[in-house]
Design a protein around this motif. Structure first.
Motif, PDB file in Angstrom:
ATOM      1  N   THR A  11       0.804  -1.229   0.000  1.00 52.92           N
ATOM      2  CA  THR A  11       0.000   0.000   0.000  1.00 52.92           C
ATOM      3  C   THR A  11       0.834   1.274   0.000  1.00 52.92           C
ATOM      4  OG1 THR A  11      -0.014   0.089   2.416  1.00 52.92           O
ATOM      5  CG2 THR A  11      -1.837  -1.092   1.356  1.00 52.92           C
ATOM      6  N   LEU A  13       1.651   2.669   2.647  1.00 50.93           N
ATOM      7  CA  LEU A  13       1.250   3.409   3.849  1.00 50.93           C
ATOM      8  C   LEU A  13       2.419   3.520   4.835  1.00 50.93           C
ATOM      9  CD1 LEU A  13      -2.325   1.980   4.487  1.00 50.93           C
ATOM     10  CD2 LEU A  13      -1.756   4.379   4.060  1.00 50.93           C
ATOM     11  N   THR A  14       3.214   2.449   4.929  1.00 49.85           N
ATOM     12  CA  THR A  14       4.355   2.492   5.844  1.00 49.85           C
ATOM     13  C   THR A  14       5.407   3.465   5.327  1.00 49.85           C
ATOM     14  OG1 THR A  14       3.943   0.222   6.530  1.00 49.85           O
ATOM     15  CG2 THR A  14       6.130   1.090   6.964  1.00 49.85           C
ATOM     16  N   THR A 107       6.328 -12.536   4.842  1.00 53.12           N
ATOM     17  CA  THR A 107       5.137 -12.248   5.653  1.00 53.12           C
ATOM     18  C   THR A 107       4.908 -10.743   5.806  1.00 53.12           C
ATOM     19  OG1 THR A 107       6.275 -12.200   7.768  1.00 53.12           O
ATOM     20  CG2 THR A 107       5.554 -14.351   6.981  1.00 53.12           C
ATOM     21  N   HIS A 108       5.810  -9.941   5.247  1.00 52.00           N
ATOM     22  CA  HIS A 108       5.639  -8.503   5.375  1.00 52.00           C
ATOM     23  C   HIS A 108       4.441  -8.018   4.552  1.00 52.00           C
ATOM     24  CE1 HIS A 108       6.209  -4.227   5.118  1.00 52.00           C
ATOM     25  NE2 HIS A 108       6.474  -4.297   3.832  1.00 52.00           N
ATOM     26  N   ARG A 109       3.345  -7.826   5.235  1.00 49.54           N
ATOM     27  CA  ARG A 109       2.194  -7.218   4.576  1.00 49.54           C
ATOM     28  C   ARG A 109       1.505  -6.467   5.700  1.00 49.54           C
ATOM     29  NH1 ARG A 109      -2.791 -10.319   2.579  1.00 49.54           N
ATOM     30  NH2 ARG A 109      -4.081  -8.608   1.867  1.00 49.54           N
ATOM     31  N   THR A 110       2.143  -5.375   6.043  1.00 46.82           N
ATOM     32  CA  THR A 110       1.838  -4.672   7.287  1.00 46.82           C
ATOM     33  C   THR A 110       0.367  -4.347   7.423  1.00 46.82           C
ATOM     34  OG1 THR A 110       3.981  -3.662   6.963  1.00 46.82           O
ATOM     35  CG2 THR A 110       2.609  -2.749   8.704  1.00 46.82           C
ATOM     36  N   HIS A 111      -0.241  -3.928   6.332  1.00 49.48           N
ATOM     37  CA  HIS A 111      -1.615  -3.454   6.428  1.00 49.48           C
ATOM     38  C   HIS A 111      -2.615  -4.473   5.902  1.00 49.48           C
ATOM     39  CE1 HIS A 111      -0.342   0.470   7.762  1.00 49.48           C
ATOM     40  NE2 HIS A 111       0.666   0.322   6.936  1.00 49.48           N
ATOM     41  N   GLY A 112      -2.167  -5.730   5.801  1.00 51.56           N
ATOM     42  CA  GLY A 112      -3.029  -6.743   5.204  1.00 51.56           C
ATOM     43  C   GLY A 112      -3.816  -7.547   6.210  1.00 51.56           C
ATOM     44  N   ILE A 113      -4.561  -8.490   5.666  1.00 53.29           N
ATOM     45  CA  ILE A 113      -5.318  -9.421   6.489  1.00 53.29           C
ATOM     46  C   ILE A 113      -4.547 -10.738   6.472  1.00 53.29           C
ATOM     47  CG2 ILE A 113      -7.451 -10.755   6.622  1.00 53.29           C
ATOM     48  CD1 ILE A 113      -8.826  -8.447   5.143  1.00 53.29           C
ATOM     49  N   ARG A 120      -7.563 -11.519  10.577  1.00 53.66           N
ATOM     50  CA  ARG A 120      -8.903 -11.503   9.992  1.00 53.66           C
ATOM     51  C   ARG A 120      -9.938 -11.227  11.082  1.00 53.66           C
ATOM     52  NH1 ARG A 120     -11.991 -10.585   5.870  1.00 53.66           N
ATOM     53  NH2 ARG A 120     -10.995 -12.019   4.423  1.00 53.66           N
ATOM     54  N   TYR A 123      -9.861  -7.798  12.018  1.00 55.00           N
ATOM     55  CA  TYR A 123     -10.373  -6.985  10.944  1.00 55.00           C
ATOM     56  C   TYR A 123     -11.896  -6.928  10.982  1.00 55.00           C
ATOM     57  CZ  TYR A 123     -11.186  -4.933   6.501  1.00 55.00           C
ATOM     58  OH  TYR A 123     -11.631  -4.101   5.522  1.00 55.00           O
ATOM     59  N   ARG A 274      -6.613  -3.200  17.893  1.00 52.44           N
ATOM     60  CA  ARG A 274      -5.653  -3.201  16.809  1.00 52.44           C
ATOM     61  C   ARG A 274      -4.463  -2.341  17.178  1.00 52.44           C
ATOM     62  NH1 ARG A 274      -5.269   0.378  12.342  1.00 52.44           N
ATOM     63  NH2 ARG A 274      -3.879  -0.459  10.773  1.00 52.44           N
ATOM     64  N   PHE A 275      -3.287  -2.823  16.813  1.00 49.19           N
ATOM     65  CA  PHE A 275      -2.069  -2.032  16.979  1.00 49.19           C
ATOM     66  C   PHE A 275      -1.466  -1.718  15.636  1.00 49.19           C
ATOM     67  CE2 PHE A 275      -2.261  -2.689  21.399  1.00 49.19           C
ATOM     68  CZ  PHE A 275      -1.565  -1.623  21.908  1.00 49.19           C
TER      69      PHE A 275
ATOM     70  N   SER B  24       6.186  -7.092  11.313  1.00 52.80           N
ATOM     71  CA  SER B  24       5.481  -7.912  10.322  1.00 52.80           C
ATOM     72  C   SER B  24       6.443  -8.883   9.640  1.00 52.80           C
ATOM     73  CB  SER B  24       4.797  -7.019   9.282  1.00 52.80           C
ATOM     74  OG  SER B  24       5.757  -6.467   8.412  1.00 52.80           O
ATOM     75  N   GLU B 259      -5.940  -1.444   2.361  1.00 53.67           N
ATOM     76  CA  GLU B 259      -5.470  -1.937   1.063  1.00 53.67           C
ATOM     77  C   GLU B 259      -6.469  -1.608  -0.054  1.00 53.67           C
ATOM     78  OE1 GLU B 259      -2.749  -5.808   1.817  1.00 53.67           O
ATOM     79  OE2 GLU B 259      -4.818  -5.996   2.508  1.00 53.67           O
ATOM     80  N   ALA B 262      -6.038   2.039  -0.851  1.00 47.51           N
ATOM     81  CA  ALA B 262      -4.779   2.292  -1.577  1.00 47.51           C
ATOM     82  C   ALA B 262      -4.871   1.778  -3.005  1.00 47.51           C
ATOM     83  CB  ALA B 262      -3.603   1.648  -0.845  1.00 47.51           C
TER      84      ALA B 262
END
Lengths: 275, 275
Positions: A11, A13-14, A107-113, A120, A123, A274-275, B24, B259, B262
């Protein structure tokens, strides 16, 4: 003018958060450009062309804040003429050493599900909180207040709605809000009866009278509602009531919605999801 | 379990974004703790005690992601037994060299309102966008669509409302949304007439039928509305219509609201009012 690029295979975003924090220390007018989902070599090459073009056009070296999972794509971006900053790369080795496990950038998908890590579930919690906050906006459903994590209180146009939506969207907090209006007898303002059982969940908002006057004037120019004396009077009465009832409250005049939300969390013991 | 602290003399949102992105990459169960507005030496000392206590309790060295304006307060935090990470500090010197101006950490208030730099104006824009999106939720005010930056389209429960609120709150985008319902004659689904003049602003959302079935079942268990065949049918028809009308659309099943937002920005040319 210098162009700042925020680039990522996700995204971005980071990268934006990272760059925004860095740039906030430098008083400089810049042009911002986000290039998100740069996840193929072709897109990366197109991004490099944009960076080099911005350099050619302005004569000022673009600044690139980037976060990438793919090393190959990152290398293409770093081959551009921009000045590149990558905080993930710098900190990954010391953090890996401290945690005693290797990094797994896949596994880096900071803003994902991430289904397997319970994200999830978190979310769904956020979406439920948004639906709750919408259904309980503007004092519409006091019967549901048992379920609220927090109830924001204030006179009209003091920021209750954006704050409750932000608390819901960002933190998964069920935030209702209740407006104090003419019907509540401003001359002798009491905590509305329906709120008394929920007093421990109430948080008050207030504002500078001049600012409230400006905001209300945009809505109903020249009305009593928007007049400075009326704004001053309502705010005075509501603040008196907050103090009398020992309701925690915040003057939101100089704060953004993020800051108001963070201050509310810092002053209360609401559980965030959420953090 | 290891405790992760996010600490700042501001909202700690930047420290959270930094830490979340770093973590992450490491598949690890941790406890998160945010300590925001740590802006006095007394608060910093209390934070240090919490960090050291977490170490004593768990036997695992806490990890600290921090961003501070005040060097004195930062020093106190760094005197704790935690493992400290500060990306601002590391990148400030190279970025200062590149930009050719010294850092002015006094102005570091990443998520704040800075009257003198026009951020107040952007901020009002965001609040206006939130009010717009609320007033134009669920197809309620098609007369206002001239003003919309984007109109999200989709059948019931495909994520239109949270996405439009996120677009408004985060980016200052005026996002209306319009639900396709039984009234739109699903058997032969056409783009609703009222939307035709605004076709260039429309973005479609869709979802996996199984997922939609689960979401709708939470709302009306056992109804036709929530049944898998009905969900499958509606999604099939709406996707056919998107393709026929050349409306860009996104299957949001595996994506968070961040996501989705974005991706919409990356695929359209909507002007965002905040970075």
């Amino acid at each position: 003018m210098r162009t700042i690029f925020y680039i990522s295979d996700g995204t971005a975003l980071t990268a934006e958060a990272f760059g925004r924090a860095m740039l906030s220390m430098f008083p400089l007018k810049v042009v911002h450009k986000t290039l998100a989902f740069i996840d193929t070599e072709a897109k990366a090459t197109a991004a490099v062309n944009k960076i080099n073009q911005a350099y050619a056009d302005s004569g000022e070296r673009p600044v690139i804040f980037h976060t990438f999972v793919s090393i190959d794509i990152k290398r293409i971006i770093m081959s551009s003429q921009g000045s590149c900053y990558d905080f993930l790369d710098y900190f990954v080795t010391p953090l890996s050493k401290e945690l005693g496990i290797p990094a797994q950038p896949k596994t880096h998908r900071t803003h994902g599900i991430q289904e397997d890590t319970g994200v999830r579930e978190n979310y769904d919690f956020r979406i439920d909180a948004v639906n709750y906050s919408l259904a309980n906006d503007d004092g519409s459903n006091v019967a549901n207040y048992d379920e609220a994590d927090i109830i924001l209180l204030g006179v009209s146009r003091t920021g209750k709605t954006p704050t409750s939506l932000y608390l819901a969207l960002h933190y998964g907090i069920k935030a209702a809000n209740y407006p104090l209006t003419e019907d509540d007898n401003m001359e002798n303002l009491q905590l509305p009866k329906v709120l008394k059982p929920h007093r421990h969940k109430i948080f008050g908002l207030t504002l500078d009278p001049q600012r409230l006057h400006e905001i209300r004037s945009k809505r109903r120019e020249g009305s009593t509602y928007a007049s400075l004396p009326q704004c001053r009077f309502e705010l005075q009465e509501v603040e008196k009531m907050y103090r009398r009832e020992a309701i925690p409250f915040l003057d939101s005049t100089r704060f953004s919605v993020e800051e108001i939300a963070a201050k509310i969390l810092a002053e209360t013991n609401i559980e965030r999801h959420r953090f």
